[in-house]
Design a protein around this motif. Structure first.
Motif, PDB file in Angstrom:
ATOM      1  N   THR A 392       0.825  -1.217   0.000  1.00 41.77           N
ATOM      2  CA  THR A 392       0.000   0.000   0.000  1.00 41.77           C
ATOM      3  C   THR A 392       0.860   1.268   0.000  1.00 41.77           C
ATOM      4  O   THR A 392       0.402   2.337   0.402  1.00 41.77           O
ATOM      5  CB  THR A 392      -0.922   0.009   1.228  1.00 41.77           C
ATOM      6  N   ASP A 393       2.095   1.162  -0.473  1.00 44.92           N
ATOM      7  CA  ASP A 393       3.056   2.255  -0.325  1.00 44.92           C
ATOM      8  C   ASP A 393       2.656   3.545  -1.034  1.00 44.92           C
ATOM      9  O   ASP A 393       3.114   4.626  -0.659  1.00 44.92           O
ATOM     10  CB  ASP A 393       4.432   1.827  -0.834  1.00 44.92           C
ATOM     11  N   SER A 394       1.825   3.471  -2.082  1.00 46.69           N
ATOM     12  CA  SER A 394       1.448   4.697  -2.800  1.00 46.69           C
ATOM     13  C   SER A 394       0.319   5.446  -2.109  1.00 46.69           C
ATOM     14  O   SER A 394      -0.058   6.538  -2.557  1.00 46.69           O
ATOM     15  CB  SER A 394       1.037   4.373  -4.241  1.00 46.69           C
ATOM     16  N   GLY A 395      -0.250   4.887  -1.052  1.00 47.75           N
ATOM     17  CA  GLY A 395      -1.363   5.562  -0.378  1.00 47.75           C
ATOM     18  C   GLY A 395      -2.607   5.677  -1.242  1.00 47.75           C
ATOM     19  O   GLY A 395      -3.430   6.567  -1.037  1.00 47.75           O
ATOM     20  N   GLY A 396      -2.735   4.779  -2.216  1.00 45.87           N
ATOM     21  CA  GLY A 396      -3.907   4.790  -3.087  1.00 45.87           C
ATOM     22  C   GLY A 396      -3.725   5.571  -4.373  1.00 45.87           C
ATOM     23  O   GLY A 396      -4.636   5.645  -5.196  1.00 45.87           O
ATOM     24  N   GLU A 397      -2.536   6.151  -4.597  1.00 47.43           N
ATOM     25  CA  GLU A 397      -2.301   6.915  -5.832  1.00 47.43           C
ATOM     26  C   GLU A 397      -2.150   6.009  -7.049  1.00 47.43           C
ATOM     27  O   GLU A 397      -2.449   6.424  -8.180  1.00 47.43           O
ATOM     28  CB  GLU A 397      -1.044   7.779  -5.681  1.00 47.43           C
ATOM     29  N   CYS A 398      -1.639   4.824  -6.840  1.00 54.42           N
ATOM     30  CA  CYS A 398      -1.466   3.774  -7.866  1.00 54.42           C
ATOM     31  C   CYS A 398      -0.905   4.309  -9.191  1.00 54.42           C
ATOM     32  O   CYS A 398      -1.335   3.924 -10.273  1.00 54.42           O
ATOM     33  CB  CYS A 398      -2.753   2.993  -8.082  1.00 54.42           C
ATOM     34  N   GLY A 399       0.050   5.225  -9.102  1.00 52.21           N
ATOM     35  CA  GLY A 399       0.757   5.710 -10.277  1.00 52.21           C
ATOM     36  C   GLY A 399       0.134   6.904 -10.973  1.00 52.21           C
ATOM     37  O   GLY A 399       0.777   7.528 -11.827  1.00 52.21           O
ATOM     38  N   VAL A 400      -1.103   7.244 -10.658  1.00 51.86           N
ATOM     39  CA  VAL A 400      -1.819   8.285 -11.399  1.00 51.86           C
ATOM     40  C   VAL A 400      -1.127   9.642 -11.265  1.00 51.86           C
ATOM     41  O   VAL A 400      -0.962  10.373 -12.253  1.00 51.86           O
ATOM     42  CB  VAL A 400      -3.282   8.381 -10.922  1.00 51.86           C
ATOM     43  N   LEU A 401      -0.695   9.999 -10.060  1.00 50.84           N
ATOM     44  CA  LEU A 401      -0.059  11.307  -9.848  1.00 50.84           C
ATOM     45  C   LEU A 401       1.249  11.413 -10.619  1.00 50.84           C
ATOM     46  O   LEU A 401       1.488  12.401 -11.330  1.00 50.84           O
ATOM     47  CB  LEU A 401       0.180  11.532  -8.355  1.00 50.84           C
TER      48      LEU A 401
END
Length: 621
Positions: A392-401
């Motif tokens: 869960t390291d992206s905090g839910g960003e999943c690459g989008v940012l």
């Protein structure tokens, strides 16, 4: 299967150690450190407004001289002060339950605030007398983030916040202004991409870049516009308390550039009434022609993150080296041609506001030289979204940012691997958050990228990725046993050797380490500071000390480890010509060189066959 079982068994052991808060061990499993905004339990906020408490912010209007950053004074008064009182900066300024998602459980109370602040300070910051007097004056540095601001005084600490007072709102004169340009190499050597952020959608204003030779007649290039929405996020906090409207991200491509030429540019928007909104004026030097023999200087580091110059508590201990690295690069900017930030960019971990703050921090660099990024675990990883690691390291960003805020010349920016040329350098940038093993789509790309280097024109072949697919004596990798990311180099070392990669760079481990030229765990050269002649192995470098909490080394020092440093720093490569290159490791604290070596060789040395580097030859004449 037995090997996989043993690795999973070890992973459980290390996860237990992480649970026991041994941070030196768990840094590369769950990400190093905790995003400080996540410590605020904003859903638990209760109202405790006090008639005698107050918060007053000034000035009311910021950026009257077109500044995009300004200091703000906040005077607070609390008749019942305590050491855990704190002040949060909220943007947009208005916050109440109307922004909260509906609660389906009738037994649960609707939260009063559902968006995290963009930063905070404790009320007694720089004034220990606050707990006696109940009064203090705080200084905040704000950047233009497309909305107004307010300051809220809380008691009850971060875990049980009680809202005591709310300030007046303040705003920038033009909150929608075009800001924070990020240069990047285009898909051809004579193309420069310029990405920036504004508050203008295409139905309000048409974006473009006004650019040209200094003193010449400018021309205009159109820009495309992207954004993303809350439902584009994959999970919390990015989809919940960390969400903040990102505005609009514009990218323009300046084409047919003359090599090694200084250009001026500014971003603009044509409003519907025919008027113009302009950014500041900037400049950059275009890339050299591939193979051009000239002085070329490259910066490489990973894991920098961001920090706050106003001492806001949220980052005082989270990214301790970030500002030093940024400042050293700004100071030496006249001697830098291109920057590679190889993953773990902002450590926003789902708190979207932090991306604006990062782009503002690096703007003096990214507006002047190409700022190339790679994808790391804190940009991409989220369960069940196609990332190679199910964390869960992206905090839910999943690459989008990362894919939207920065341009990279990838065929598909969701697959963050790409190649780029800079003069005598050929770079192959991999994406460790997608499968790189033999047979994968990325493996095929990596081989094609390495094979495409024309070593007569571009003698310096560089591989870079976030996680350590090569060699590192990091503490966790030492426990794992093979001193690498599990399954890391097994697939790729044959390619590095076959195509004679000069240096492989990695981040993820927050320190500095350099190996000997190595192949299959064996040093193939006994030199330490100067390498000449045949290319018989790849030098592996961990340059993950850009700014985030440092990673401890293993108690065992492998024979291939020539230099290691438990400190913040970055690497600089200087190619003088086709036969001579200088490598320097500099500390972020003072910018001085603490490790270096040189490479001297001729084209025939690159062609020479070494173990596993050449195909069989024929005896036919």
């Amino acid at each position: 299967m037995e090997g996989d079982f043993q690795w999973l068994k070890l992973l459980k052991i290390v996860s237990f150690l992480c649970f026991a808060h041994l941070s030196s061990v768990c840094g590369h499993i769950h990400g190093f450190g905790e995003q400080p905004l996540s410590q605020i339990d904003i859903y638990k906020t209760s109202l405790a407004l006090h008639d005698s408490a107050s918060a007053k912010a000034s000035p009311l209007i910021l950026g009257l001289k077109n500044e995009d950053t300004q200091w703000v004074t906040v005077d607070i008064v609390h008749p019942e002060p305590s050491p855990d009182d704190w002040v949060g900066v909220f943007s947009p300024a208005k916050f109440n339950s109307s922004t909260c998602p509906p609660i389906n459980d009738p037994k649960e109370q609707n939260p009063y605030i559902c968006s995290a602040p963009i930063k905070y300070k404790y009320a007694n910051h720089s004034n220990s007398a606050y707990t006696k007097t109940g009064q203090n004056t705080l200084k905040f540095q704000l950047i233009n983030q497309r909305a107004d601001f307010s300051f809220a005084l809380f008691s009850g600490g971060l875990s049980n916040p009680k809202l005591v007072a709310v300030s007046n709102s303040i705003t920038f004169a033009n909150p929608k202004a075009p800001l924070y340009p990020r240069l990047a190499q285009g898909k051809s050597w004579d193309e420069m991409a310029i990405t920036w952020t504004s508050g203008y959608n295409i139905d309000e204003a048409v974006p473009f870049v006004d650019w040209g030779l200094k003193g010449g007649t400018p021309e205009r290039s159109p820009a495309g516009t992207l954004t993303f929405h809350q439902n584009s996020m994959c999970g919390s906090p990015a989809r919940t308390v960390g969400w903040r409207d990102p505005g609009f991200i514009h990218t323009s491509f300046l084409k047919n550039l003359w090599p090694n030429t200084r250009y001026s540019y500014r971003m603009g928007h044509i409003l519907s009434n025919g008027s113009y909104v302009w950014s500041k004026m900037y400049s950059f030097k275009s890339s050299p022609y591939p193979g051009q023999d000239s002085l070329q200087r490259v910066i490489i580091f990973g894991d920098m993150g961001k920090a706050e110059r106003d001492g806001s508590n949220e980052y005082s201990d989270y990214q301790p080296g970030s500002l030093n690295t940024t400042d050293r690069l700004i100071e030496d900017l006249n001697n830098i041609d291109i920057v590679f930030h190889i993953g773990d960019i902002t450590y926003s971990n789902g708190y979207i506001s932090q991306w604006d703050q990062f782009t503002a921090q690096v703007e003096p660099i990214s507006s002047t030289v190409p700022y190339m990024i790679a994808s790391g675990n804190h940009e991409r990883d989220w369960p069940n979204t196609g990332s190679f690691y199910d964390t869960t390291d992206s905090g839910g960003e999943c690459g989008v940012l990362a894919e939207t805020m920065f341009y990279v010349p990838a065929e598909n920016r969701a697959k963050f691997w790409y190649s780029t040329d800079y003069g005598m350098f050929h770079f192959c940038i991999a994406d460790t958050e997608h499968d790189w093993r033999e047979g994968s789509e990325q493996y095929r790309f990596i081989e094609q990228c390495l094979a495409s280097a024309d070593r007569q024109k571009q003698p310096w072949l560089i591989f870079a990725a976030h996680r350590v697919l090569g060699y590192s004596s990091d503490y966790w990798y030492g426990l794992e046993g093979s001193f690498e990311e599990p399954m890391g180099r097994e697939s790729l070392q044959r390619l590095w050797q076959k195509y004679k990669v000069d240096i492989a760079f990695f981040g993820h481990v927050h320190n500095y380490e350099r190996t000997c030229p190595i192949y299959q765990n064996q040093c193939v050269n006994t030199e330490r500071n100067h390498y000449s002649g045949t290319v018989n192995g790849t030098i592996h470098v961990v340059a993950g000390g850009g700014g985030s909490h440092l990673s401890k080394f293993s108690e065992v020092t492998p024979s291939w480890s020539l230099y290691k440093d438990y400190d913040f720093g970055f690497v600089k490569l200087t190619a003088f010509n086709h036969s001579s290159m200088l490598f320097e490791y500099k500390k972020s604290s003072d910018g001085k060189v603490y490790d270096s070596f040189t490479i001297s060789r001729d084209y025939r040395d690159v062609l020479a066959c070494v173990h596993d580097s050449c195909a069989e030859t024929t005896l036919a004449s």
